[in-house]
Design an enzyme around this catalytic site. Structure first.
Site, PDB file in Angstrom:
ATOM      1  N   SER A 141     -22.080  12.618  19.103  1.00  0.00           N
ATOM      2  CA  SER A 141     -23.522  12.438  19.009  1.00  0.00           C
ATOM      3  C   SER A 141     -23.832  11.040  19.513  1.00  0.00           C
ATOM      4  CB  SER A 141     -23.954  12.572  17.545  1.00  0.00           C
ATOM      5  OG  SER A 141     -25.281  12.123  17.347  1.00  0.00           O
ATOM      6  N   TYR A 154     -22.714  11.456   8.389  1.00  0.00           N
ATOM      7  CA  TYR A 154     -22.777  11.984   9.743  1.00  0.00           C
ATOM      8  C   TYR A 154     -22.390  10.904  10.752  1.00  0.00           C
ATOM      9  CZ  TYR A 154     -24.743  14.458  13.810  1.00  0.00           C
ATOM     10  OH  TYR A 154     -24.921  15.082  15.026  1.00  0.00           O
TER      11      TYR A 154
END
Length: 259
Positions: A141, A154
């Site tokens: 990401s 995350y």
């Protein structure tokens, strides 16, 4: 076709980014195993892509469960003959301030994103070493490079995935195995759509402001990255022919993050 008769395993591929990658790989000639926690959804996606059942199959897999991963990957080899590409894509999102983040939820996030990447890598790498070829692609990401509020586990897991990919690139090189990471910006999938009201509530702003001032503020054009954008990046990495491209992270974010 760039992936003619290659066998690809894509985790978390019953929907969203993973499904689009499976569609793209199948279009390019690959035989694809759609691995997902929901077997019915995986088989449904597989049938949607290939109604014959010969080139695209559904596989039940909880990527955080060692036994399920090992059995699922062994089943792919038995049914399709090899594993040439692994796309470690399965993931979830939970947002909360660190001081309110439940430890069980932290562990769940780390288990799915990081433990899942390790377990699927280990199983795929064992087969790839025997074959002396393969490509492992991790779904990182922009949060593999940057941080955002409310996303401690995350961001931590996505940073760690880059480290894992680099180790795999060095260790796999002698067997012809490449390892790379795709780092998308915000992709408007159900996972991201769910975050919009959650972040609006936590930050005390409107949902429109979450999109404009949190998610897309740093992009060059105020646009979401698409699932097709990410799938094309995955195809590029899967089809690349040599170890000239390994241990790298490719950012696909409309300029949100530039390196």
């Amino acid at each position: 076709m760039r992936l003619q008769d290659k066998v690809a395993v894509v985790t978390g591929a019953a929907s969203g980014i993973g499904k689009e990658i499976a569609i793209t790989f199948a279009r390019e000639g690959a035989r694809v195993a759609i691995a997902d926690l929901d077997l019915k959804a995986a088989e449904g996606a597989a049938h949607e892509i290939d109604s014959t059942g010969h080139r695209v199959i559904g596989v039940a897999m909880d990527v955080s469960d060692e036994a399920q991963v090992d059995a699922g990957m062994a089943g792919v080899v038995e049914r399709l003959g090899s594993i040439d590409v692994l796309v470690s894509n399965a993931g979830i999102q939970i947002v909360a301030p660190i001081v309110e983040f439940d430890f069980a939820q932290w562990k769940k996030m780390i288990a799915i994103h990081l433990d899942g990447a390790f377990l699927t890598t280990r199983a795929a790498l064992r087969q790839m070493q025997r074959q002396k070829s393969g490509s492992i692609i991790y779904m990182g990401s922009v949060h593999s490079k940057e941080a955002s509020r409310l996303k401690a586990p995350y961001v931590s897991a996505k940073h760690a995935i880059i480290g894992l990919a680099k180790v795999v690139a060095k260790q796999g090189a002698e067997y012809g195995v490449r390892s790379n990471v795709i780092c998308p910006g915000y992709v408007l999938t159900p996972l991201v759509e769910k975050q919009i009201p959650e972040q609006a509530r936590e930050l005390g702003i409107s949902e429109d402001d979450v999109v404009k001032t949190v998610m897309l503020k740093e992009t060059v054009d105020g646009a979401f990255t698409t699932v097709q954008d990410v799938a094309e990046a995955a195809l590029f990495l899967a089809a690349f022919p040599t170890n000239a491209l390994t241990g790298q992270s490719l950012i696909v974010s409309h300029g949100w993050c530039m390196e």
